[in-house]
Design an enzyme around this catalytic site. Structure first.
Site, PDB file in Angstrom:
ATOM      1  N   MET A 254       0.699  -1.367   0.073  1.00  0.00           N
ATOM      2  CA  MET A 254       0.048  -0.203  -0.214  1.00  0.00           C
ATOM      3  C   MET A 254       1.035   1.167  -0.218  1.00  0.00           C
ATOM      4  SD  MET A 254      -3.091   1.871   0.073  1.00  0.00           S
ATOM      5  CE  MET A 254      -2.930   3.488  -0.068  1.00  0.00           C
ATOM      6  N   GLU A 289       5.068   1.068  -5.649  1.00  0.00           N
ATOM      7  CA  GLU A 289       4.501   1.574  -4.652  1.00  0.00           C
ATOM      8  C   GLU A 289       5.344   2.581  -5.042  1.00  0.00           C
ATOM      9  OE1 GLU A 289       1.923   0.586  -3.126  1.00  0.00           O
ATOM     10  OE2 GLU A 289       2.349  -1.575  -4.153  1.00  0.00           O
ATOM     11  N   GLU A 311      -3.307   2.671 -10.879  1.00  0.00           N
ATOM     12  CA  GLU A 311      -2.566   1.249 -10.704  1.00  0.00           C
ATOM     13  C   GLU A 311      -1.904   1.273 -12.292  1.00  0.00           C
ATOM     14  OE1 GLU A 311      -1.472   0.100  -7.881  1.00  0.00           O
ATOM     15  OE2 GLU A 311      -3.748   1.174  -6.660  1.00  0.00           O
TER      16      GLU A 311
END
Length: 846
Positions: A254, A289, A311
């Site tokens: 994340m 990330e 994404e």
């Protein structure tokens, strides 16, 4: 019903958050003051599972209504304008890996707890009242008090400013979305370094791991930040970049700004015994990330329907970054093997979502994280766009985009505008057909009366409604004299023979380097020409032939029997990419092969012959100085050779197991899963399963854990399988984050499939409780859809899941799975006899 946007009535500017967290009682006490602009006298904030005792506005107590159904607290402030609304409340730590939640682990037999956060997509509301929407950017002043013990530390997005009587006060954040706030506290070890520009970088993990496991991720993180700062021409915006491996984590990682959290297997690398694939995987996750720190964090999508902006872009950039940092890895080969393959398969089913899809309710957000579409297809489109624009214009356009929109929110057209301004090309016109339409085209190439005819239509596996969709297809051909784009349904180029002569008589191929999202159906002489030159083609082109012919067979355009007939052309290949394409095709052909049949014997013989030369060349032992490709290929070759019942390979695998039976983790990592699997298959020993399971519980090596779970699932013992399934409900054995993987290993094996399916149906309420909202929850819908192949299983699947179609988070996955199983059943029924015949014939000839 569309959810209302709370930013329309209140625009936050700053949050002052104080959290008092007790791990022992799992209780949270919170005090939050939110300053912003009220556009109405009645305003609402997102809140879920928060129990409010006091709300104040304009420094006086005010009335409020808690609306649990809409996850809101409604506050009557009586007037509009700038206001500070303060809240006092209590909450509980969640146990479903969302909001503020505990991670559990052991060090030397002592149970410990780490606290972390997961606020994407809309779970900040479980920690504090907020306008929990990506557009509602604000600054955050975070203070945290917790039941601190010796050795504990706490980290967050920003550096710690001071510690007052156990209250850890952090510097004010930059302007950002609520889902990016993060903190982690507990007993952590760490290593730190700095980038050339002075950004402090740290890698953190619990103490049940080797400290050396932090070296690889720290090095990759430092070099990735340096690469992105140069590529984006935009400095990293924060003073530090922390990377924290959590024992329990719902996703892979994340991108919390400056405080990135990971599943342990996605960050930590065993320094003494790790595969090249493991290193590549960890490196690309970290690079992904870190790409988000600019694209997603600095500039954020306005609403969730543009999640692909985050994404798709990051998924593309992880490969751009790693190709620059580690060119010997040939990561674009891995892109074709994983991302392209995943996208082409998923995107061929009618009803699949487009990359950009409208989101009307937060319950639908989870469905957007379809790895095959938003991540894989989206990144494939970015690769296509980068090739079309050229890397220089692509990078310059990004720099302009960041400069123009930093600390703000955007929609897709804002990116296209920046790229168009730099390149002079109409990027929006080029990309809209790809981003806004589901599916992709098959381009048919054929020669009719000396005219080359290229045509496009949407490609479907299974039934599909042809709606006449067209795409701007970059032909990317190896010939000169052909158009750059196919934008119409068909184009005809006369004088094929003369055109071929001008191109030195070479075979024509399209979609050079597999960089655009479509497949090609070469007809007649065009296919014959390609296959006649197969040994001289680039490896990626050989891979594409296997990829595209496999998909055409899957759709019934050609027969899998036709594909079997071309396999002998690939027996001399040493490329990791090409042999992976062969391996993927073999996995598809296994659908037609019944266990213990004459066809299975012939198929095993065929597989053995296809990989015989590479088995002789690579063997079992890594050689100093061998390429990353050969190191990666060895596992595929050994797996297929053992499938072929090669006596030498089976004996060698057993010897290696015997030599390491007291330390299974010590088996060389590149062959370890093959050795572990072979021993279970050979012995079918319940006692060995027990040994593997005990090892699984004790080891902290996450890659090794997955290998052990994959191996135990091969047992053919109903009692042992029942015990394995029951253990999924014991978090001391299998963590909730790992249930989906462990269960799927059992589901995909014929012997244990019925038991695994029965367990899912009987334990659906348990799965909802433990994983509802988790990113692995819909895997229990998707995995059977990827696996079932009989009419009986289709009927059972529909009977169980069709009543659940009202669940918006599962609806699309259920509908897609039904179509996939239906297509698979029809395919096997229609092609099995011909495929069996071809397998036997080619096996004898080869």
């Amino acid at each position: 019903m569309a959810v209302k946007r709370l930013i329309e009535t209140f625009v936050p500017e700053n949050y002052k958050i104080f959290l008092d967290i007790d791990r022992k009682t799992k209780k949270i006490k919170g005090q939050v003051a939110i300053t912003g602009e009220a556009k109405d006298s009645v305003i609402a904030f997102h809140a879920k599972g928060l129990h409010f005792s006091k709300v104040r506005a304009f420094s006086v107590d005010t009335n409020f209504i808690e609306n649990e159904e809409d996850e809101e607290i409604v506050v009557k402030i009586g007037e509009t304008g700038r206001v500070t609304v303060s809240f006092e409340y209590e909450a509980e730590l969640t146990d479903n890996m969302m909001g503020i939640y505990p991670s559990y682990y052991e060090v030397n037999g002592e149970k410990k707890m780490l606290i972390g956060t997961q606020f994407e997509s809309h779970f900040a509301r479980q920690a504090f009242p907020s306008i929990d929407e990506p557009e509602a950017k604000a600054t955050f002043d975070l203070s945290v008090k917790f039941d601190e013990e010796e050795g504990d530390i706490i980290v967050s997005n920003m550096p710690e400013l001071l510690n007052i009587n156990g209250i850890h006060v952090f510097e004010r954040t930059v302007k950002m979305s609520s889902y990016l706030l993060a903190f982690v506290f507990g007993e952590l070890q760490f290593k730190k370094g700095k980038t050339k520009s002075g950004v402090e970088v740290g890698a953190f993990a619990t103490k049940d791991h080797s400290e050396a496991a932090l070296d690889f991720p720290l090095d990759i993180a430092i070099r990735s930040i340096e690469f992105y700062e140069d590529y984006y021409k935009t400095p990293y915006p924060l003073p530090h970049s922390w990377h924290i491996a959590l024992p329990d984590f719902s996703a892979g990682a994340m991108e919390n700004w400056g405080c990135i959290t990971y599943r342990e297997v996605c960050m930590l690398v065993d320094p003494e015994n790790a595969t090249i694939q493991s290193k590549q995987y960890v490196a690309t996750v970290i690079a992904h990330e870190l790409a988000h720190q600019w694209f997603g964090d600095l500039v954020t999508m306005q609403w969730w329907d543009d999640l692909w902006l985050n994404e798709s872009f990051a998924n593309n950039m992880e490969y751009v970054c790693m190709d620059a940092l580690e060119p010997s890895w040939n990561v674009w080969e891995s892109f074709s093997i994983s991302e392209a393959n995943m996208a082409l398969n998923r995107d061929a089913t009618d009803g699949v979502q487009s990359v950009h899809v409208e989101v009307t309710h937060p319950d639908e957000i989870g469905t957007l994280f379809d790895p095959a579409i938003v991540y894989a297809k989206g990144s494939r489109l970015m690769v296509m766009l980068r090739k079309w624009l050229g890397d220089e214009d692509f990078a310059a356009g990004l720099a302009l985009y960041f400069k123009r929109h930093q600390y703000g929110n955007t929609v897709g057209d804002n990116l296209w505008d920046a790229l168009a301004e730099v390149s002079g090309k109409d990027v929006a016109a080029f990309m809209h057909s790809w981003v806004n339409q589901p599916g992709y085209p098959v381009v048919t190439a054929e020669v009719i009366d000396d005219t080359l005819v290229l045509s496009q239509k949407q490609f479907f596996v299974g039934e599909g409604a042809d709606k006449g969709r067209l795409w701007n297809v970059p032909l990317n051909t190896n010939w000169s004299g052909l158009p750059d784009l196919l934008s119409s349904e068909k184009v005809e180029i006369p004088g094929f023979a003369a055109l071929k002569a001008k191109n030195d008589g070479k075979a024509l191929f399209l979609n050079d380097a597999n960089m655009a999202h479509y497949i090609i159906d070469y007809k007649g002489q065009l296919l014959t020409d390609l296959l006649s030159e197969v040994e001289t083609l680039e490896n990626v082109t050989k891979f594409q032939i296997l990829q595209d012919r496999k998909l055409l067979a899957k759709a019934g355009v050609i027969s899998y029997a036709d594909v079997v007939n071309i396999l002998p052309a690939f027996t001399n290949e040493e490329s990791y990419l090409v042999n992976t394409g062969l391996s993927q095709l073999i996995s598809e052909l296994e659908l037609f092969v019944d266990e213990d049949s004459e066809t299975e014997k012939a198929f095993q013989s065929l597989v053995g012959k296809l990989f015989a030369k590479n088995y002789a060349r690579l063997g079992w032992d890594k050689v100093a100085g061998e390429s990353a490709g050969d190191e990666s290929l060895r596992g595929i070759v050994l797996s297929k050779t053992l499938y072929a019942e090669n006596a030498d390979a089976k004996a060698k695998a057993s010897q290696i197991f015997a030599a390491h039976k007291e330390n299974l983790a010590g088996i060389p990592a590149d062959i370890r899963p093959i050795v572990l699997n072979n021993e279970i298959k050979t012995t079918n020993s319940a006692e060995l399963v027990k040994t593997y399971r005990e090892t699984y519980v004790k080891t902290s090596l996450q890659e090794f854990k997955r290998e052990l779970e994959g191996a135990v699932a091969l047992i053919k013992d109903e009692k042992v399988i029942a015990e394995l399934l029951e253990s999924f409900k014991n978090a001391d054995i299998v963590k909730p984050q790992d249930i989906a993987f462990s269960w799927f290993y059992l589901l995909r094996n014929d012997f244990s499939q019925d038991a695994a399916w029965a367990w899912e149906k009987a334990n659906w309420a348990f799965l909802e409780e433990k994983l509802g909202g988790d990113m692995s929850y819909d895997k229990f819908v998707i995995y059977p859809g990827n696996t079932f192949k009989t009419a009986d299983k289709l009927a059972e699947y529909k009977a169980f899941f069709e009543p659940k179609l009202e669940n918006q988070g599962l609806k699309r996955s259920i509908e897609m799975a039904i179509k996939q199983i239906t297509a698979r059943v029809a395919l096997i029924d229609s092609q099995k006899a011909d495929v069996d015949k071809s397998i036997k014939e080619i096996s004898e000839k080869l």
